[in-house]
Motif scaffolding. Structure first.
Motif, PDB file in Angstrom:
ATOM      1  N   GLU A 175       0.823  -1.209   0.000  1.00  0.00           N
ATOM      2  CA  GLU A 175       0.000   0.000   0.000  1.00  0.00           C
ATOM      3  C   GLU A 175       0.857   1.259   0.000  1.00  0.00           C
ATOM      4  O   GLU A 175       0.528   2.238  -0.685  1.00  0.00           O
ATOM      5  CB  GLU A 175      -0.938  -0.031   1.208  1.00  0.00           C
ATOM      6  CG  GLU A 175      -2.000  -1.121   1.125  1.00  0.00           C
ATOM      7  CD  GLU A 175      -2.894  -1.181   2.350  1.00  0.00           C
ATOM      8  OE1 GLU A 175      -2.491  -0.608   3.388  1.00  0.00           O
ATOM      9  OE2 GLU A 175      -3.971  -1.793   2.277  1.00  0.00           O
ATOM     10  N   ASP A 176       1.965   1.254   0.751  1.00  0.00           N
ATOM     11  CA  ASP A 176       2.850   2.422   0.779  1.00  0.00           C
ATOM     12  C   ASP A 176       3.452   2.691  -0.598  1.00  0.00           C
ATOM     13  O   ASP A 176       3.514   3.839  -1.061  1.00  0.00           O
ATOM     14  CB  ASP A 176       3.972   2.218   1.797  1.00  0.00           C
ATOM     15  CG  ASP A 176       3.497   2.403   3.237  1.00  0.00           C
ATOM     16  OD1 ASP A 176       2.366   2.880   3.416  1.00  0.00           O
ATOM     17  OD2 ASP A 176       4.253   2.066   4.164  1.00  0.00           O
ATOM     18  N   ILE A 177       3.897   1.628  -1.246  1.00  0.00           N
ATOM     19  CA  ILE A 177       4.506   1.781  -2.570  1.00  0.00           C
ATOM     20  C   ILE A 177       3.504   2.358  -3.561  1.00  0.00           C
ATOM     21  O   ILE A 177       3.808   3.290  -4.309  1.00  0.00           O
ATOM     22  CB  ILE A 177       5.036   0.425  -3.078  1.00  0.00           C
ATOM     23  CG1 ILE A 177       6.236  -0.041  -2.239  1.00  0.00           C
ATOM     24  CG2 ILE A 177       5.437   0.522  -4.549  1.00  0.00           C
ATOM     25  CD1 ILE A 177       7.435   0.864  -2.306  1.00  0.00           C
ATOM     26  N   SER A 190      -2.839 -10.927   2.262  1.00  0.00           N
ATOM     27  CA  SER A 190      -4.270 -10.954   2.048  1.00  0.00           C
ATOM     28  C   SER A 190      -4.898  -9.645   2.500  1.00  0.00           C
ATOM     29  O   SER A 190      -4.422  -8.999   3.432  1.00  0.00           O
ATOM     30  CB  SER A 190      -4.895 -12.116   2.819  1.00  0.00           C
ATOM     31  OG  SER A 190      -6.294 -12.107   2.674  1.00  0.00           O
ATOM     32  N   PHE A 191      -5.984  -9.274   1.826  1.00  0.00           N
ATOM     33  CA  PHE A 191      -6.724  -8.063   2.165  1.00  0.00           C
ATOM     34  C   PHE A 191      -8.094  -8.408   2.735  1.00  0.00           C
ATOM     35  O   PHE A 191      -8.977  -7.569   2.775  1.00  0.00           O
ATOM     36  CB  PHE A 191      -6.898  -7.189   0.921  1.00  0.00           C
ATOM     37  CG  PHE A 191      -5.608  -6.694   0.339  1.00  0.00           C
ATOM     38  CD1 PHE A 191      -4.969  -5.584   0.866  1.00  0.00           C
ATOM     39  CD2 PHE A 191      -5.018  -7.344  -0.730  1.00  0.00           C
ATOM     40  CE1 PHE A 191      -3.780  -5.131   0.335  1.00  0.00           C
ATOM     41  CE2 PHE A 191      -3.823  -6.898  -1.268  1.00  0.00           C
ATOM     42  CZ  PHE A 191      -3.199  -5.790  -0.731  1.00  0.00           C
ATOM     43  N   PRO A 235      -8.101  -3.140   0.359  1.00  0.00           N
ATOM     44  CA  PRO A 235      -7.162  -2.086  -0.065  1.00  0.00           C
ATOM     45  C   PRO A 235      -7.887  -0.808  -0.454  1.00  0.00           C
ATOM     46  O   PRO A 235      -9.018  -0.838  -0.950  1.00  0.00           O
ATOM     47  CB  PRO A 235      -6.452  -2.709  -1.265  1.00  0.00           C
ATOM     48  CG  PRO A 235      -7.418  -3.724  -1.790  1.00  0.00           C
ATOM     49  CD  PRO A 235      -8.131  -4.265  -0.582  1.00  0.00           C
ATOM     50  N   THR A 236      -7.218   0.308  -0.239  1.00  0.00           N
ATOM     51  CA  THR A 236      -7.811   1.612  -0.558  1.00  0.00           C
ATOM     52  C   THR A 236      -7.055   2.347  -1.663  1.00  0.00           C
ATOM     53  O   THR A 236      -7.509   3.372  -2.142  1.00  0.00           O
ATOM     54  CB  THR A 236      -7.834   2.507   0.700  1.00  0.00           C
ATOM     55  OG1 THR A 236      -6.493   2.653   1.202  1.00  0.00           O
ATOM     56  CG2 THR A 236      -8.714   1.883   1.779  1.00  0.00           C
ATOM     57  N   PHE A 237      -5.890   1.840  -2.062  1.00  0.00           N
ATOM     58  CA  PHE A 237      -5.076   2.529  -3.053  1.00  0.00           C
ATOM     59  C   PHE A 237      -5.619   2.310  -4.471  1.00  0.00           C
ATOM     60  O   PHE A 237      -6.336   1.349  -4.746  1.00  0.00           O
ATOM     61  CB  PHE A 237      -3.627   2.037  -2.995  1.00  0.00           C
ATOM     62  CG  PHE A 237      -3.503   0.543  -3.088  1.00  0.00           C
ATOM     63  CD1 PHE A 237      -3.579  -0.112  -4.310  1.00  0.00           C
ATOM     64  CD2 PHE A 237      -3.332  -0.219  -1.948  1.00  0.00           C
ATOM     65  CE1 PHE A 237      -3.478  -1.475  -4.403  1.00  0.00           C
ATOM     66  CE2 PHE A 237      -3.226  -1.599  -2.028  1.00  0.00           C
ATOM     67  CZ  PHE A 237      -3.309  -2.228  -3.259  1.00  0.00           C
ATOM     68  N   VAL A 238      -5.260   3.236  -5.363  1.00  0.00           N
ATOM     69  CA  VAL A 238      -5.573   3.123  -6.796  1.00  0.00           C
ATOM     70  C   VAL A 238      -4.356   3.606  -7.572  1.00  0.00           C
ATOM     71  O   VAL A 238      -3.490   4.292  -7.035  1.00  0.00           O
ATOM     72  CB  VAL A 238      -6.815   3.957  -7.189  1.00  0.00           C
ATOM     73  CG1 VAL A 238      -8.057   3.444  -6.492  1.00  0.00           C
ATOM     74  CG2 VAL A 238      -6.591   5.429  -6.865  1.00  0.00           C
ATOM     75  N   ASN A 278     -10.146 -14.176  -3.496  1.00  0.00           N
ATOM     76  CA  ASN A 278     -10.679 -12.835  -3.216  1.00  0.00           C
ATOM     77  C   ASN A 278      -9.622 -11.763  -3.425  1.00  0.00           C
ATOM     78  O   ASN A 278      -9.876 -10.689  -3.985  1.00  0.00           O
ATOM     79  CB  ASN A 278     -11.194 -12.772  -1.779  1.00  0.00           C
ATOM     80  CG  ASN A 278     -12.616 -13.286  -1.657  1.00  0.00           C
ATOM     81  OD1 ASN A 278     -13.244 -13.638  -2.643  1.00  0.00           O
ATOM     82  ND2 ASN A 278     -13.109 -13.351  -0.446  1.00  0.00           N
ATOM     83  N   ASP A 279      -8.398 -12.039  -2.948  1.00  0.00           N
ATOM     84  CA  ASP A 279      -7.309 -11.071  -3.101  1.00  0.00           C
ATOM     85  C   ASP A 279      -6.951 -10.861  -4.563  1.00  0.00           C
ATOM     86  O   ASP A 279      -6.583  -9.760  -4.974  1.00  0.00           O
ATOM     87  CB  ASP A 279      -6.079 -11.552  -2.325  1.00  0.00           C
ATOM     88  CG  ASP A 279      -6.366 -11.720  -0.846  1.00  0.00           C
ATOM     89  OD1 ASP A 279      -6.956 -10.808  -0.253  1.00  0.00           O
ATOM     90  OD2 ASP A 279      -6.011 -12.771  -0.288  1.00  0.00           O
TER      91      ASP A 279
END
Length: 431
Positions: free
Chosen positions: A133-135, A157-158, A163-166, A181-182
């Motif tokens: 997510e940081d990357i 796994s999420f 996850p919130t990133f795009v 699912n991931d």
């Protein structure tokens, strides 16, 4: 070293450039940066700065990070001068302790990034997720990302935290995820320009929590690779719909364990006397050459369901038990039978156990260590309340041994995983 530099200075530009090209970029930059003006001009050329790896290849061909001394020089003296020219950067995970330095230098410049782990280094699912997510949040122009992409590397796994990133720039992604699912999270529209996706996953199966849309078309995806080393029986229900979304796919690589299927028919008989034998049923599959097919037919006076497959030897076994009736000859401490002389049942090849439609007598049969010895790494599907009952609110020691062997757990009719449940299953993935 000084005499060597003097000799290099006497070489024509073309000869010097050819010599430096034969060396690794990190060696050239570390050894020659800031030695003299002429060499600095060479080293600032895109030949040596566009692609940079802070990893080294050991004698056994494994990758390892550069020494601390060399890394410190790169972070403090070299990268600040060439970061705007770097387009591809390979860094070992422990080097992310310099995360602030990397963020400041490469927020917009870096378009290709690989992150790998030491062979003996392990990371938790949460750490992997945070890094990912940081990357994706920091590097806003990233086009290629490879996060520890190896079948033997940790998976993430999420499932507990979507996850919130795009990213509107990512074109190619290599990643390890825990379950299907991931995988769908990576294809839910958050990477709108994604053209190539390479995924290793530890399991592929249907769960009650499949809340990600698996119908939206993926017109930009041109290449897709999926690997799973655990057998799946949900190819038709999960993989086929996913592939149907890839309208313009050009390259496809599926590395999956041999597909298995189970056909079960319940037929009501009305005083028939000419009944088909098991051999008669087997003959209907004669046209399926080079396929191992095991058939079984049983006749009962009243409606029952049974699993009876004689003569078959499977490396991976998935067992679904559908029987809502109590066991007629249930073994218990109050029985008149001499229970202590009854042997413990073993299932050495069992990989998946679905007890979601089984009476709690059968759940007890499989979980009590006095009755059954489960193999390691079993995937269990069960009703939450039934599991809670059989483990005495997750405090029973007689079920703890087999529960410790559960690798993945899918619970029916539960919206959130309680803390006390995680304590009872400390090494289990909740799906």
């Amino acid at each position: 070293m000084k005499s060597s530099l003097i000799q290099l200075d006497y070489l024509p530009d073309e000869v010097l450039l050819n010599i430096l090209k034969k060396l690794d970029n990190n060696q050239v930059l570390y050894s020659l940066m800031n030695t003299n003006e002429r060499l600095n001009n060479f080293l600032h050329d895109s030949t040596f700065t566009s692609h940079l790896s802070l990893m080294d290849c050991s004698s056994d061909n494994s990758m390892k990070p550069l020494s601390i001394t060399i890394l410190e020089r790169f972070y403090s003296q070299i990268l600040p001068k060439i970061h705007h020219k770097i387009q591809w950067f390979n860094v070992e995970m422990s080097s992310m302790e310099h995360n602030n330095v990397l963020n400041n230098l490469f927020k917009k410049q870096i378009i290709s990034l690989c992150i790998s782990f030491k062979r003996k280094q392990r990371s938790t699912d949460a750490e992997n997720r945070i890094i990912f997510e940081d990357i994706m949040t920091v590097f806003t122009n990233l086009q290629y990302f490879r996060l520890n992409y190896s079948i033997n590397a940790p998976y993430m796994s999420f499932i507990t935290s979507p996850p919130t990133f795009v990213s509107s720039t990512l074109l190619e992604l290599h990643i390890n995820v825990e379950n299907f699912n991931d995988c769908l999270y990576m294809l839910d529209g958050r990477f709108e320009q994604l053209q190539s996706l390479h995924i290793n996953t530890s399991c592929i199966f249907r769960t009650i929590r499949l809340i990600i849309d698996n119908t939206e078309s993926l017109p930009n995806l041109k290449s897709f690779s999926l690997r799973c080393d655990v057998a799946t029986s949900d190819y038709q229900q999960l993989i086929v719909p996913l592939l149907n979304r890839m309208l313009n796919l050009e390259k496809l690589h599926l590395h999956l364990i041999k597909f298995t299927f189970n056909i079960r028919s319940d037929i009501r008989l009305h005083d028939q006397t000419n009944l088909l034998s098991n051999k008669d049923i087997q003959c209907t599959f004669d046209d399926l050459i080079d396929n191992e097919i095991i058939t079984s037919v049983d006749y009962f006076l009243e409606i029952e369901r049974a699993n009876n497959f004689p003569g078959g030897i499977f490396k991976y076994v998935q067992l679904t038990l559908i029987n809502e009736k109590a066991q007629y000859d249930k073994r218990s401490s109050t029985s008149n039978d001499n229970n202590e002389h009854l042997s413990i049942i073993e299932y050495p090849h069992l990989t998946k156990l679905d007890l979601s439609e089984a009476h709690h007598d059968y759940i007890e049969q499989f979980l009590l260590d006095t009755k059954t010895c489960l193999p390691n790494d079993v995937y269990l599907v069960v009703q939450f309340e039934e599991l809670k009952r059989m483990t005495h609110c997750f405090e029973s020691n007689t079920t703890r041994t087999n529960c410790d062997k559960i690798r993945s757990l899918a619970l029916i009719d539960v919206s959130a995983i309680p803390i006390y449940l995680r304590k009872y299953f400390p090494c289990t993935k909740f799906l």
